[in-house]
Design a protein around this motif. Sequence first.
Motif, PDB file in Angstrom:
ATOM      1  N   LEU A 275       1.017  -9.520   6.675  1.00 29.66           N
ATOM      2  CA  LEU A 275       1.058 -10.110   5.343  1.00 29.66           C
ATOM      3  C   LEU A 275       0.455  -9.106   4.379  1.00 29.66           C
ATOM      4  O   LEU A 275      -0.513  -8.430   4.706  1.00 29.66           O
ATOM      5  N   HIS A 276       1.028  -9.021   3.187  1.00 30.51           N
ATOM      6  CA  HIS A 276       0.476  -8.147   2.150  1.00 30.51           C
ATOM      7  C   HIS A 276      -0.166  -9.016   1.086  1.00 30.51           C
ATOM      8  O   HIS A 276       0.525  -9.798   0.445  1.00 30.51           O
ATOM      9  N   GLY A 277      -1.434  -8.878   0.899  1.00 33.05           N
ATOM     10  CA  GLY A 277      -2.136  -9.650  -0.111  1.00 33.05           C
ATOM     11  C   GLY A 277      -3.603  -9.760   0.236  1.00 33.05           C
ATOM     12  O   GLY A 277      -4.127  -8.984   1.024  1.00 33.05           O
ATOM     13  N   PHE A 278      -4.251 -10.747  -0.381  1.00 33.67           N
ATOM     14  CA  PHE A 278      -5.666 -10.962  -0.126  1.00 33.67           C
ATOM     15  C   PHE A 278      -5.991 -12.435  -0.328  1.00 33.67           C
ATOM     16  O   PHE A 278      -5.257 -13.164  -0.990  1.00 33.67           O
ATOM     17  N   ILE A 279      -7.100 -12.851   0.270  1.00 28.97           N
ATOM     18  CA  ILE A 279      -7.550 -14.234   0.134  1.00 28.97           C
ATOM     19  C   ILE A 279      -8.494 -14.310  -1.059  1.00 28.97           C
ATOM     20  O   ILE A 279      -9.493 -13.604  -1.107  1.00 28.97           O
ATOM     21  N   ALA A 280      -8.151 -15.156  -2.024  1.00 24.74           N
ATOM     22  CA  ALA A 280      -9.005 -15.392  -3.191  1.00 24.74           C
ATOM     23  C   ALA A 280      -9.895 -16.590  -2.856  1.00 24.74           C
ATOM     24  O   ALA A 280      -9.507 -17.740  -3.052  1.00 24.74           O
ATOM     25  N   HIS A 281     -11.065 -16.302  -2.307  1.00 22.99           N
ATOM     26  CA  HIS A 281     -11.955 -17.364  -1.829  1.00 22.99           C
ATOM     27  C   HIS A 281     -12.359 -18.319  -2.946  1.00 22.99           C
ATOM     28  O   HIS A 281     -12.404 -19.534  -2.739  1.00 22.99           O
ATOM     29  N   SER A 282     -12.639 -17.793  -4.132  1.00 19.52           N
ATOM     30  CA  SER A 282     -13.110 -18.648  -5.222  1.00 19.52           C
ATOM     31  C   SER A 282     -12.045 -19.653  -5.661  1.00 19.52           C
ATOM     32  O   SER A 282     -12.371 -20.735  -6.128  1.00 19.52           O
ATOM     33  N   GLN A 283     -10.763 -19.283  -5.501  1.00 20.20           N
ATOM     34  CA  GLN A 283      -9.676 -20.179  -5.900  1.00 20.20           C
ATOM     35  C   GLN A 283      -9.071 -20.910  -4.708  1.00 20.20           C
ATOM     36  O   GLN A 283      -8.236 -21.798  -4.879  1.00 20.20           O
ATOM     37  N   GLY A 284      -9.447 -20.503  -3.501  1.00 25.28           N
ATOM     38  CA  GLY A 284      -8.891 -21.128  -2.311  1.00 25.28           C
ATOM     39  C   GLY A 284      -7.413 -20.847  -2.135  1.00 25.28           C
ATOM     40  O   GLY A 284      -6.655 -21.704  -1.692  1.00 25.28           O
ATOM     41  N   ARG A 285      -6.991 -19.624  -2.457  1.00 22.32           N
ATOM     42  CA  ARG A 285      -5.576 -19.258  -2.385  1.00 22.32           C
ATOM     43  C   ARG A 285      -5.380 -17.904  -1.725  1.00 22.32           C
ATOM     44  O   ARG A 285      -6.289 -17.098  -1.649  1.00 22.32           O
ATOM     45  N   PHE A 286      -4.147 -17.685  -1.296  1.00 20.98           N
ATOM     46  CA  PHE A 286      -3.734 -16.370  -0.794  1.00 20.98           C
ATOM     47  C   PHE A 286      -2.916 -15.723  -1.900  1.00 20.98           C
ATOM     48  O   PHE A 286      -1.904 -16.279  -2.340  1.00 20.98           O
ATOM     49  N   ALA A 287      -3.359 -14.582  -2.379  1.00 23.62           N
ATOM     50  CA  ALA A 287      -2.672 -13.880  -3.467  1.00 23.62           C
ATOM     51  C   ALA A 287      -1.797 -12.781  -2.880  1.00 23.62           C
ATOM     52  O   ALA A 287      -2.260 -11.972  -2.078  1.00 23.62           O
ATOM     53  N   ILE A 288      -0.539 -12.779  -3.277  1.00 21.71           N
ATOM     54  CA  ILE A 288       0.414 -11.788  -2.791  1.00 21.71           C
ATOM     55  C   ILE A 288       0.556 -10.700  -3.846  1.00 21.71           C
ATOM     56  O   ILE A 288       0.945 -10.972  -4.981  1.00 21.71           O
ATOM     57  N   ILE A 289       0.242  -9.474  -3.448  1.00 28.22           N
ATOM     58  CA  ILE A 289       0.313  -8.340  -4.359  1.00 28.22           C
ATOM     59  C   ILE A 289       1.777  -7.987  -4.621  1.00 28.22           C
ATOM     60  O   ILE A 289       2.550  -7.794  -3.685  1.00 28.22           O
ATOM     61  N   GLY A 290       2.159  -7.930  -5.898  1.00 28.54           N
ATOM     62  CA  GLY A 290       3.529  -7.562  -6.269  1.00 28.54           C
ATOM     63  C   GLY A 290       4.518  -8.707  -6.230  1.00 28.54           C
ATOM     64  O   GLY A 290       5.727  -8.485  -6.293  1.00 28.54           O
ATOM     65  N   ALA A 291       4.047  -9.953  -6.146  1.00 26.59           N
ATOM     66  CA  ALA A 291       4.955 -11.106  -6.047  1.00 26.59           C
ATOM     67  C   ALA A 291       5.787 -11.297  -7.307  1.00 26.59           C
ATOM     68  O   ALA A 291       6.943 -11.712  -7.228  1.00 26.59           O
ATOM     69  N   LYS A 292       5.228 -10.995  -8.465  1.00 26.17           N
ATOM     70  CA  LYS A 292       5.987 -11.186  -9.710  1.00 26.17           C
ATOM     71  C   LYS A 292       7.111 -10.174  -9.853  1.00 26.17           C
ATOM     72  O   LYS A 292       8.153 -10.469 -10.424  1.00 26.17           O
ATOM     73  N   GLN A 293       6.922  -8.968  -9.328  1.00 22.37           N
ATOM     74  CA  GLN A 293       7.949  -7.938  -9.438  1.00 22.37           C
ATOM     75  C   GLN A 293       9.049  -8.106  -8.381  1.00 22.37           C
ATOM     76  O   GLN A 293      10.226  -8.030  -8.695  1.00 22.37           O
ATOM     77  N   LYS A 294       8.668  -8.302  -7.127  1.00 22.07           N
ATOM     78  CA  LYS A 294       9.633  -8.334  -6.022  1.00 22.07           C
ATOM     79  C   LYS A 294       9.973  -9.738  -5.552  1.00 22.07           C
ATOM     80  O   LYS A 294      10.935  -9.910  -4.811  1.00 22.07           O
ATOM     81  N   GLY A 295       9.165 -10.713  -5.902  1.00 22.68           N
ATOM     82  CA  GLY A 295       9.292 -12.050  -5.339  1.00 22.68           C
ATOM     83  C   GLY A 295       8.283 -12.195  -4.208  1.00 22.68           C
ATOM     84  O   GLY A 295       7.932 -11.220  -3.546  1.00 22.68           O
ATOM     85  N   ALA A 296       7.832 -13.418  -3.978  1.00 23.33           N
ATOM     86  CA  ALA A 296       6.756 -13.654  -3.011  1.00 23.33           C
ATOM     87  C   ALA A 296       7.138 -13.276  -1.590  1.00 23.33           C
ATOM     88  O   ALA A 296       6.357 -12.655  -0.874  1.00 23.33           O
ATOM     89  N   VAL A 297       8.342 -13.610  -1.173  1.00 21.38           N
ATOM     90  CA  VAL A 297       8.728 -13.335   0.214  1.00 21.38           C
ATOM     91  C   VAL A 297       8.861 -11.831   0.453  1.00 21.38           C
ATOM     92  O   VAL A 297       8.330 -11.295   1.420  1.00 21.38           O
ATOM     93  N   ALA A 298       9.543 -11.136  -0.435  1.00 17.88           N
ATOM     94  CA  ALA A 298       9.749  -9.694  -0.260  1.00 17.88           C
ATOM     95  C   ALA A 298       8.438  -8.918  -0.340  1.00 17.88           C
ATOM     96  O   ALA A 298       8.232  -7.952   0.396  1.00 17.88           O
ATOM     97  N   ALA A 299       7.537  -9.342  -1.220  1.00 17.99           N
ATOM     98  CA  ALA A 299       6.273  -8.622  -1.391  1.00 17.99           C
ATOM     99  C   ALA A 299       5.238  -8.998  -0.341  1.00 17.99           C
ATOM    100  O   ALA A 299       4.439  -8.162   0.072  1.00 17.99           O
ATOM    101  N   GLY A 300       5.248 -10.230   0.113  1.00 15.06           N
ATOM    102  CA  GLY A 300       4.188 -10.703   0.995  1.00 15.06           C
ATOM    103  C   GLY A 300       4.463 -10.585   2.478  1.00 15.06           C
ATOM    104  O   GLY A 300       3.547 -10.440   3.272  1.00 15.06           O
ATOM    105  N   TRP A 301       5.732 -10.642   2.860  1.00 19.71           N
ATOM    106  CA  TRP A 301       6.073 -10.648   4.283  1.00 19.71           C
ATOM    107  C   TRP A 301       7.010  -9.503   4.618  1.00 19.71           C
ATOM    108  O   TRP A 301       8.222  -9.632   4.522  1.00 19.71           O
ATOM    109  N   PRO A 302       6.457  -8.367   5.048  1.00 17.42           N
ATOM    110  CA  PRO A 302       7.316  -7.247   5.446  1.00 17.42           C
ATOM    111  C   PRO A 302       8.041  -7.586   6.749  1.00 17.42           C
ATOM    112  O   PRO A 302       7.562  -8.424   7.521  1.00 17.42           O
TER     113      PRO A 302
END
Length: 71
Positions: free
Chosen positions: A21-48
């Motif tokens: 998985l490409h991204g990081f866990i945002a502990h303060s928000q309780g979410r997994f943030a995917i780097i580049g999701a807005k440019q490529k889309g969440a699936v393409a950016a997050g799951w190689p």
Amino acid sequence: MPVTEDHIENIVASLVAQGLLHGFIAHSQGRFAIIGAKQKGAVAAGWPPPAEILATGLKEGEDVPGWVKRV
């Protein structure tokens, strides 16, 4: 045993550490943030593609565990 948020967080952290998985866990928000999701889309950016990730860690002639060889 019920699945808790800690279980999910540990699994996601493990997948990030393994490069699956490409991204990081945002502990303060309780979410997994995917780097580049807005440019490529969440699936393409997050799951190689897993094949690319597994192949990068192999040495010459080494097999991927669990893959069936064609004879």
